[in-house]
Design a protein around this motif. Structure first.
Motif, PDB file in Angstrom:
ATOM      1  N   THR A   1       0.805  -1.219   0.000  1.00  0.00           N
ATOM      2  CA  THR A   1       0.000   0.000   0.000  1.00  0.00           C
ATOM      3  C   THR A   1       0.841   1.274   0.000  1.00  0.00           C
ATOM      4  O   THR A   1       0.483   2.264  -0.616  1.00  0.00           O
ATOM      5  CB  THR A   1      -0.930   0.001   1.228  1.00  0.00           C
ATOM      6  OG1 THR A   1      -1.604  -1.249   1.246  1.00  0.00           O
ATOM      7  CG2 THR A   1      -1.929   1.112   1.163  1.00  0.00           C
TER       8      THR A   1
ATOM      9  N   GLY B   1       3.417   3.492  -1.247  1.00  0.00           N
ATOM     10  CA  GLY B   1       4.216   3.630  -2.457  1.00  0.00           C
ATOM     11  C   GLY B   1       5.454   4.485  -2.272  1.00  0.00           C
ATOM     12  O   GLY B   1       5.611   5.152  -1.253  1.00  0.00           O
TER      13      GLY B   1
ATOM     14  N   HIS C   1       3.653   6.707  -6.317  1.00  0.00           N
ATOM     15  CA  HIS C   1       2.198   6.771  -6.352  1.00  0.00           C
ATOM     16  C   HIS C   1       1.692   6.981  -4.930  1.00  0.00           C
ATOM     17  O   HIS C   1       2.123   6.316  -4.013  1.00  0.00           O
ATOM     18  CB  HIS C   1       1.613   5.452  -6.884  1.00  0.00           C
ATOM     19  CG  HIS C   1       1.803   5.281  -8.357  1.00  0.00           C
ATOM     20  ND1 HIS C   1       2.857   4.568  -8.879  1.00  0.00           N
ATOM     21  CD2 HIS C   1       1.094   5.720  -9.407  1.00  0.00           C
ATOM     22  CE1 HIS C   1       2.771   4.579 -10.193  1.00  0.00           C
ATOM     23  NE2 HIS C   1       1.716   5.271 -10.551  1.00  0.00           N
ATOM     24  N   ARG C   2       0.759   7.908  -4.767  1.00  0.00           N
ATOM     25  CA  ARG C   2       0.179   8.061  -3.440  1.00  0.00           C
ATOM     26  C   ARG C   2      -1.282   8.466  -3.519  1.00  0.00           C
ATOM     27  O   ARG C   2      -1.768   9.288  -2.760  1.00  0.00           O
ATOM     28  CB  ARG C   2       0.987   9.033  -2.570  1.00  0.00           C
ATOM     29  CG  ARG C   2       1.369  10.309  -3.274  1.00  0.00           C
ATOM     30  CD  ARG C   2       1.907  11.334  -2.313  1.00  0.00           C
ATOM     31  NE  ARG C   2       2.602  12.368  -3.054  1.00  0.00           N
ATOM     32  CZ  ARG C   2       3.905  12.340  -3.281  1.00  0.00           C
ATOM     33  NH1 ARG C   2       4.657  11.379  -2.805  1.00  0.00           N
ATOM     34  NH2 ARG C   2       4.474  13.298  -3.997  1.00  0.00           N
ATOM     35  N   ASN C   3      -1.974   7.875  -4.455  1.00  0.00           N
ATOM     36  CA  ASN C   3      -3.413   8.106  -4.574  1.00  0.00           C
ATOM     37  C   ASN C   3      -4.100   7.503  -3.358  1.00  0.00           C
ATOM     38  O   ASN C   3      -3.923   6.334  -3.039  1.00  0.00           O
ATOM     39  CB  ASN C   3      -3.901   7.423  -5.859  1.00  0.00           C
ATOM     40  CG  ASN C   3      -5.364   7.623  -6.095  1.00  0.00           C
ATOM     41  OD1 ASN C   3      -6.118   7.950  -5.185  1.00  0.00           O
ATOM     42  ND2 ASN C   3      -5.777   7.416  -7.332  1.00  0.00           N
ATOM     43  N   GLN C   4      -4.885   8.330  -2.658  1.00  0.00           N
ATOM     44  CA  GLN C   4      -5.474   7.840  -1.414  1.00  0.00           C
ATOM     45  C   GLN C   4      -6.487   6.721  -1.650  1.00  0.00           C
ATOM     46  O   GLN C   4      -6.872   6.019  -0.745  1.00  0.00           O
ATOM     47  CB  GLN C   4      -6.129   8.989  -0.660  1.00  0.00           C
ATOM     48  CG  GLN C   4      -7.228   9.660  -1.423  1.00  0.00           C
ATOM     49  CD  GLN C   4      -7.930  10.709  -0.597  1.00  0.00           C
ATOM     50  OE1 GLN C   4      -7.984  10.613   0.617  1.00  0.00           O
ATOM     51  NE2 GLN C   4      -8.455  11.725  -1.262  1.00  0.00           N
TER      52      GLN C   4
ATOM     53  N   ASN D   1      -5.955   4.278  -3.821  1.00  0.00           N
ATOM     54  CA  ASN D   1      -5.265   3.134  -4.396  1.00  0.00           C
ATOM     55  C   ASN D   1      -4.653   2.288  -3.290  1.00  0.00           C
ATOM     56  O   ASN D   1      -3.880   2.774  -2.476  1.00  0.00           O
ATOM     57  CB  ASN D   1      -4.169   3.645  -5.333  1.00  0.00           C
ATOM     58  CG  ASN D   1      -3.493   2.526  -6.071  1.00  0.00           C
ATOM     59  OD1 ASN D   1      -3.665   1.361  -5.748  1.00  0.00           O
ATOM     60  ND2 ASN D   1      -2.712   2.883  -7.056  1.00  0.00           N
TER      61      ASN D   1
ATOM     62  N   CYS E   1      -0.267   1.095  -4.098  1.00  0.00           N
ATOM     63  CA  CYS E   1       0.630   2.123  -4.614  1.00  0.00           C
ATOM     64  C   CYS E   1       2.010   1.561  -4.899  1.00  0.00           C
ATOM     65  O   CYS E   1       2.593   1.806  -5.950  1.00  0.00           O
ATOM     66  CB  CYS E   1       0.747   3.258  -3.600  1.00  0.00           C
ATOM     67  SG  CYS E   1      -0.744   4.227  -3.473  1.00  0.00           S
TER      68      CYS E   1
ATOM     69  N   ASP F   1       2.100  -0.587  -7.878  1.00  0.00           N
ATOM     70  CA  ASP F   1       2.035   0.202  -9.104  1.00  0.00           C
ATOM     71  C   ASP F   1       3.375   0.837  -9.426  1.00  0.00           C
ATOM     72  O   ASP F   1       3.743   0.989 -10.584  1.00  0.00           O
ATOM     73  CB  ASP F   1       0.948   1.278  -8.991  1.00  0.00           C
ATOM     74  CG  ASP F   1      -0.444   0.671  -9.055  1.00  0.00           C
ATOM     75  OD1 ASP F   1      -0.544  -0.479  -9.525  1.00  0.00           O
ATOM     76  OD2 ASP F   1      -1.408   1.317  -8.637  1.00  0.00           O
ATOM     77  N   ASP F   2       4.122   1.229  -8.372  1.00  0.00           N
ATOM     78  CA  ASP F   2       5.463   1.773  -8.602  1.00  0.00           C
ATOM     79  C   ASP F   2       6.362   0.713  -9.209  1.00  0.00           C
ATOM     80  O   ASP F   2       7.014   0.932 -10.222  1.00  0.00           O
ATOM     81  CB  ASP F   2       6.088   2.208  -7.264  1.00  0.00           C
ATOM     82  CG  ASP F   2       5.423   3.446  -6.699  1.00  0.00           C
ATOM     83  OD1 ASP F   2       4.892   4.235  -7.493  1.00  0.00           O
ATOM     84  OD2 ASP F   2       5.444   3.598  -5.462  1.00  0.00           O
TER      85      ASP F   2
END
Lengths: 298, 111
Positions: free
Chosen positions: A202, A204, A207-210, A212, A215, A218-219
């Motif tokens: 979780t 990241g 990426h730090r979309n709340q 997502n 994260c 995705d990185d």
């Protein structure tokens, strides 16, 4: 060894018997079984899947990432065992306390690796890749110049043949569907690799979309995306503009986890390479290393 | 692009056995052995003949070792490893009809 990934997108009853997972498919009436110790990721993506508690317990004891999806087919939960790694809490601590400069350096390496791989895909498709290769050398710490986006705009413009008039959008027309499918697979593989290395998927590094939950996955999957693109290019070469998902395409995409990649000078299946990548990332967080091992596309 | 995992690296482990079933104790030993073989992920191919798909040689070694650790006290057990290539060349008949052998397990499966 390569663990299996099982995706359930239809009605099924899942139970266990003699350390096996027994799969009863209601639609066809078929009964199959799979050894639990061979499973890596289990994705539940249908409203009418029934799963027994004892199966869940056995799956978790075998370090399986159990992913559940909501009615829009988005993953909503990842169930993992409490001790995916013997030093889990220590590793979580290191990850949480990672300094901003370290994260920026890691992100720099990630973008570099992604651009190099994107350039390799372009080269394989006989498209001029000098622009992206140049960008790859100019990536700064934390990718402050956003080379990734610059490369992406060039990459998506030229990667597929002109007749497709391709635009990369999540819900866009094909071949977006093929890309999404492939990326979803890679994402699940990466998320499990992270957990097996004692990291939280979780938190990241970039990426730090709340909204997502993955994260870090995705990185870390960024440099692996071009491998999916390469397969999609192959599919397009074989199918032209007829790109609605067919079983044969699905089969090609399903082979992504066993695709050969070159990592650290050695050939290895993609799924194993992911585990090496996540292990090297854990070392970086702990301060025992400075470099993430990423695969190179040949 | 897909050479690393190929028909020569994927292995099938075959276990075949003849166990005594004269006494109640023998039968119990036999049932226990069979159950443990099943628990290790083997599937019945014919009576007293069980097979398991292993994605690599290293993985096959694990299961060879495990079978050796659960051998019954009496009886006759054979363990054999063949590559997926060799296994795939096997011809299986039901009556006079040629039938398909067991499917090679995919790393990623959609249900």
């Amino acid at each position: 060894m390569i663990k299996r990934t099982l995706y359930f997108g239809s009605q099924a009853y899942l139970r266990t018997n003699t350390e096996q997972m027994v799969i009863e498919l209601s639609e066809s009436g078929e009964i199959k079984s799979a050894p639990i110790e061979d499973i890596g990721v289990l994705i539940l993506d249908h409203q009418q899947i029934t799963i027994t508690q004892s199966l869940i317990a056995k799956l978790l004891a075998n370090n399986v990432a159990l992913i559940t999806c909501d009615n829009t087919h988005h993953p909503v939960g990842l169930m993992l065992n409490l001790d995916g790694h013997t030093l889990q809490s220590q590793k979580f601590q290191c990850q949480v306390e990672a300094s901003v400069p370290l994260k920026k350096q890691l992100w720099q390496q990630t973008v570099e690796a992604k651009l190099v791989n994107q350039a390799a895909v372009l080269k394989a498709e006989r498209i001029n890749n000098k622009y992206i290769l140049n960008l790859a050398q100019k990536v700064k710490s934390g990718d402050s110049d956003n080379c990734e986006a610059q490369a992406a705009s060039y990459y998506w413009k030229y990667i597929f043949p002109d007749f497709l008039e391709f635009r990369r959008e999540r819900y866009g027309p094909p071949p977006n569907n093929l890309l999404n499918y492939g990326y979803a697979l890679v994402r699940a593989i990466v998320a499990r690799g992270l957990v097996a290395s004692g990291l939280l998927p979780t938190l990241g590094i970039f990426h730090r979309n709340q909204y997502n939950a993955y994260c870090l996955a995705d990185d870390i999957m960024e440099p692996y995306r071009p491998f999916v693109d390469k397969i999609v290019c192959q599919i397009i070469r074989g199918n032209g503009r007829f790109l609605e998902m067919t079983p044969s395409m699905k089969k090609m995409l399903l082979e992504i986890p066993v695709m050969d990649v070159l990592i650290d000078g050695q050939k290895s299946p993609l799924m194993n390479a992911v585990q090496r990548t996540t292990a090297s990332l854990a070392k970086c967080f702990e301060g025992k290393g400075r470099k993430i091992l990423y695969p190179v596309l040949e | 692009m897909f050479n690393r995992l190929n028909a020569y690296r994927i292995m099938w482990v075959l276990v075949f056995f003849d166990l005594p079933t004269e006494t109640k104790k023998d039968r119990k030993q036999y049932a226990l052995f069979r159950k443990r073989v099943l628990a290790d992920g083997f599937q019945m191919f014919q009576f007293s003949m069980y097979i398991r798909h292993c994605s690599s040689r290293e993985n096959a070694d694990v299961h060879l070792k495990r079978i050796k650790s659960i051998l019954p006290p009496k009886g006759h057990v054979g363990i054999m490893c063949v590559t997926d290539k060799q296994f795939g060349m096997m011809e299986i008949f039901r009556g006079h009809d040629l039938v398909n052998g067991p499917e090679t397990i995919q790393q990623l499966e959609l249900f």
